[in-house]
Design an enzyme around this catalytic site. Structure first.
Site, PDB file in Angstrom:
ATOM      1  N   GLN A 141      -1.835 -17.593  47.858  1.00 40.80           N
ATOM      2  CA  GLN A 141      -2.473 -17.532  49.167  1.00 40.80           C
ATOM      3  C   GLN A 141      -2.142 -18.784  49.959  1.00 40.80           C
ATOM      4  OE1 GLN A 141      -6.564 -16.532  48.153  1.00 40.80           O
ATOM      5  NE2 GLN A 141      -6.275 -14.472  48.957  1.00 40.80           N
ATOM      6  N   THR A 177      -7.235 -20.099  43.324  1.00 37.24           N
ATOM      7  CA  THR A 177      -6.938 -19.537  42.006  1.00 37.24           C
ATOM      8  C   THR A 177      -6.617 -18.049  42.125  1.00 37.24           C
ATOM      9  OG1 THR A 177      -8.234 -21.284  41.003  1.00 37.24           O
ATOM     10  CG2 THR A 177      -7.836 -19.424  39.600  1.00 37.24           C
ATOM     11  N   HIS A 178      -6.215 -17.621  43.325  1.00 36.39           N
ATOM     12  CA  HIS A 178      -5.899 -16.218  43.539  1.00 36.39           C
ATOM     13  C   HIS A 178      -4.411 -15.971  43.314  1.00 36.39           C
ATOM     14  CE1 HIS A 178      -9.632 -16.557  46.310  1.00 36.39           C
ATOM     15  NE2 HIS A 178      -9.956 -16.513  45.046  1.00 36.39           N
ATOM     16  N   ASN A 179      -4.022 -16.025  42.045  1.00 31.45           N
ATOM     17  CA  ASN A 179      -2.640 -15.755  41.657  1.00 31.45           C
ATOM     18  C   ASN A 179      -2.516 -14.256  41.388  1.00 31.45           C
ATOM     19  OD1 ASN A 179      -3.727 -18.395  40.259  1.00 31.45           O
ATOM     20  ND2 ASN A 179      -1.605 -18.790  40.732  1.00 31.45           N
TER      21      ASN A 179
END
Lengths: 591, 124
Positions: free
Chosen positions: A348, A517-519
């Site tokens: 992101q 942490t939006h992988n």
């Protein structure tokens, strides 16, 4: 020596949100389920009680609930011409570990991703023409629609105690909610949280400029709540220790207080903690998986656990790593553009401004994970004409108070010295008189953003680390420039005493400062085995008795937080497994 | 102290069975208990984030075996009664400074009276 254990019906790798949902649903349907979790057991009473949980240094600075990169980490580079090096300290993202996974220490923000995302390629091609999407932007339709996911979004929202205000009930736009959300069958299970002063100021300014702010939907219980499974929630106390912490008041939707304890009471369920899965095993035909090998990390003992069905429920990055280590599916090659495992890694982006108001008090110590007003005018609003700016995707905008922690939260005006008396004076003066307007932006898939196995570096188990190749592309830079301008327009209209304006990021992505942490991506879902690792039911195209949960199945990343579709897709997969697959195992979509 | 005085009257009303505007409503108290139940059980020996409330009106604060209390709660010397519980629930951190209950308090005297009325029988 590897000890071979007795075969089980269902084996779950990882016990966070998705593993917890499947453990509960499948044991209730009568199946025997074993979960292997690489981390430790966790409970609110033993691990998150006051005062020990409110430790900014231990949990936020030193990442006590996160994975330890000394055991396993990624190597990182920005593009294929560079040499990737190991990420030796966690930075840009914080993968969780332990029972409950990242569902323990998330903020709680829960969105319903719309058809703008699920049908991204066909919708953009239809509206803007085939040439609008750059040749190296490897976005694709997901193979599911919002209408198919709607009941499962609702199911997850009810499990996780999501507070919010509907903006679209059965097609009728509702005042005060998000007018751009997909149509909901029902209201949110809980009313929206209290509004913070920062949210109020943002609401007024954004509304005056023609935007449509609304309270952010979030799994922070706005009041005491019992979910449909009978799990009890306390009311959020706005303590400000949400992200990176377990909730001390059982007020945050978390698997360790909902689905997992229900599964644990069922004799059909067995949890083994400290069990690190190293490989998924295939039979001689390569068309079925037969179980996994794992290591007890407390004593190094190795086991083979045979299973009739294996479901990968680990963190998104670790699911992809396990697929590459196990040799299931063809690894992605960005030059030849063949293979699928590792493809379409996305992240992101964002921009933010800090506003300082002399004599205005924001009480930042009163906050919670999703205490935000947000505006979706440049994201799920399909009427927003992207062609003026030339990008695909979008960003949500908002302001609120999520924490005012003593180490983490030190807003000072630009130009303030970084240390010494002047810094101390400024941090004391502005701690209570600053607010932030931020944008969370999507990242579209790109041919050269991907994962593969690192040729050099190995982890504590002697296995190749996974290599991440990622950088922002021109699409993200165009969006960043537009959205930073929107933020600054709103910020200036609020007439702050001083403003640290938003600026679009321009340089390469760095793994060092924390970002998100939006992988997503790496084992993506899609319509056929040529473009994806799993089908619309999250079943592996290669081995029909292997399923993959979590955000590694997302073909691209939206501006929204990922947990809404992660939960919805897991509930949908649970239904498919219970009602279809386990009654008659085989491929659910013919290749 | 104003709240306490007011509450004293409410309690007297309920204790002597006087019906009227201030009679405590155990049914409403049961509903309010939803705010507590995520952490406190009413079963003997079942401790959650907070200790079991079973038998609480026969106990001193901080004496459920197997539950790890804060030093503040153990030292408080409070014996739980309708009156001491009312003062605690109104503003827990002010009443027993340094206790670990993550609950900001129940500001309405009427609500506290109803909750306590419910707990008087439910904890037996």
């Amino acid at each position: 020596m590897t000890t071979k254990l007795k075969e089980v019906d269902v084996l779950l790798v990882g016990l966070g949100w998705t593993g917890g949902i499947l453990a509960k649903e499948l044991t209730e349907a009568g199946h025997q389920v074993v979960a292997l979790e690489r981390g430790a057991m966790r409970s609110t009473e033993n691990d998150f009680a006051v005062p020990r949980i409110r430790d900014d240094l231990r949990y936020a600075s030193r990442n006590d609930l996160m994975q330890n990169p000394a055991k396993d980490t990624l190597t990182i580079r920005n593009n294929p011409s560079q040499l990737a090096l190991p990420m030796r300290r966690l930075g840009s993202f914080l993968p969780g570990e332990g029972v409950g996974g990242a569902g323990v220490h998330w903020n709680g923000v829960t969105w319903r991703w719309t058809d703008n995302e699920l049908k991204v390629r066909s919708l953009y091609e239809e509206r803007y023409g085939k040439n609008y999407i750059p040749a190296d932007m490897t976005i694709q339709d997901w193979g599911v629609t919002y209408a198919e996911l709607e009941p499962y979004y609702e199911k997850f929202e009810r499990t996780a105690a999501v507070s919010g205000k509907a903006g679209n009930l059965r097609g009728v736009i509702q005042k005060g909610g998000n007018p751009f959300e997909g149509p909901r069958a029902n209201e949110y299970p809980l009313p929206a949280l209290e509004s913070s002063h920062a949210s109020d100021l943002f609401n007024t300014a954004a509304t005056n400029l023609g935007h449509n702010p609304f309270p952010c939907p979030t799994a922070n219980a706005s009041r005491a709540y019992t979910n449909p499974d009978g799990s009890k929630f306390g009311a959020c106390q706005y303590c400000g220790f949400c992200e990176r912490f377990g909730c001390e008041a059982n007020a945050k939707g978390s698997p360790h207080i909902t689905v997992i304890p229900i599964a644990m009471k069922n004799p059909k369920f067995e949890l083994r903690t400290h069990a690190w899965v190293t490989k998924v095993l295939k039979d001689s035909t390569g068309k079925r998986v037969t179980g996994v090998t794992y290591t007890n990390v407390l004593n190094g003992e190795e086991f083979e656990q045979p299973a009739r069905l294996v479901v990968l429920c680990a963190y998104a990055i670790n699911n992809v790593h396990l697929m590459l280590l196990s040799g299931i599916g063809k690894p992605y090659d960005p030059v030849a553009q063949t293979g699928v495992i590792g493809k379409n890694y996305c992240y992101q982006t964002g921009a933010s401004a800090t506003l300082f108001f002399d004599g205005n008090y924001f009480n930042p110590f009163m906050g919670t994970g999703g205490l935000n007003a947000r505006a979706d005018d440049f994201h799920s609003n399909w009427n927003f004409d992207r062609s003026k700016y030339g990008y695909v995707g979008g960003a949500t905008l908002g302001a609120g108070m999520t924490n005012g922690r003593p180490i983490a939260y030190r807003p000072v005006p630009a130009g303030t010295p970084r240390w010494g008396k002047a810094w101390k004076d400024a941090t004391a003066k502005w701690y209570n008189s600053a607010m932030n307007i931020n944008a969370s932006g999507s990242v579209m898939a790109n041919r050269y953003n991907y994962y593969d196995l690192d040729p050099t570096y190995r982890n504590a188990f002697g296995l190749p680390m996974m290599r991440m190749t990622f950088d922002y592309k021109e699409n993200e830079h165009k969006m960043g420039r537009h959205i930073a301008g929107v933020i600054n327009e709103i910020a200036k209209s609020m007439n702050p005493t001083s403003l640290n304006p938003a600026s679009a990021r321009s340089g390469s992505w760095s793994v060092v400062p924390y970002q998100s942490t939006h992988n997503t991506g790496g084992t993506i879902m899609g319509t056929n085995p040529g473009n994806s690792a799993v089908n619309k039911y999250l079943q592996s195209w290669d081995c029909h008795n292997l399923f993959i949960m979590g955000a590694s199945v997302f073909p691209h990343n939206a501006a929204y937080n990922p947990t809404g579709p992660v939960g919805a897709l897991a509930y949908r997969a649970a239904d498919t497994l219970k009602n279809v697959y386990l009654k008659n195992p085989g491929p659910l979509v013919s290749a | 102290m104003k709240i306490m005085n007011k509450f004293g009257l409410i309690l007297a009303g309920s204790l002597f069975g006087t019906s009227g505007a201030f009679a405590a409503d155990a049914a409403h108290g049961k509903k309010l208990f939803e705010e507590c139940v995520a952490c406190h059980s009413l079963e003997r020996g079942v401790n959650g984030v907070g200790p079991s409330l079973q038998g609480m009106f026969e106990r001193k604060a901080g004496d459920v075996a197997e539950y790890r209390y804060s030093p503040a709660m153990k030292r408080s010397g409070i014996a739980w009664s309708a009156q001491t519980l009312d003062a605690y629930l109104a503003y827990p951190q002010n009443n027993i400074k340094g206790n670990r209950m993550p609950y900001s308090g129940m500001p309405e005297a009427r609500d506290r009276a109803d909750l306590i009325e419910y707990l008087r029988t439910a904890t037996k």
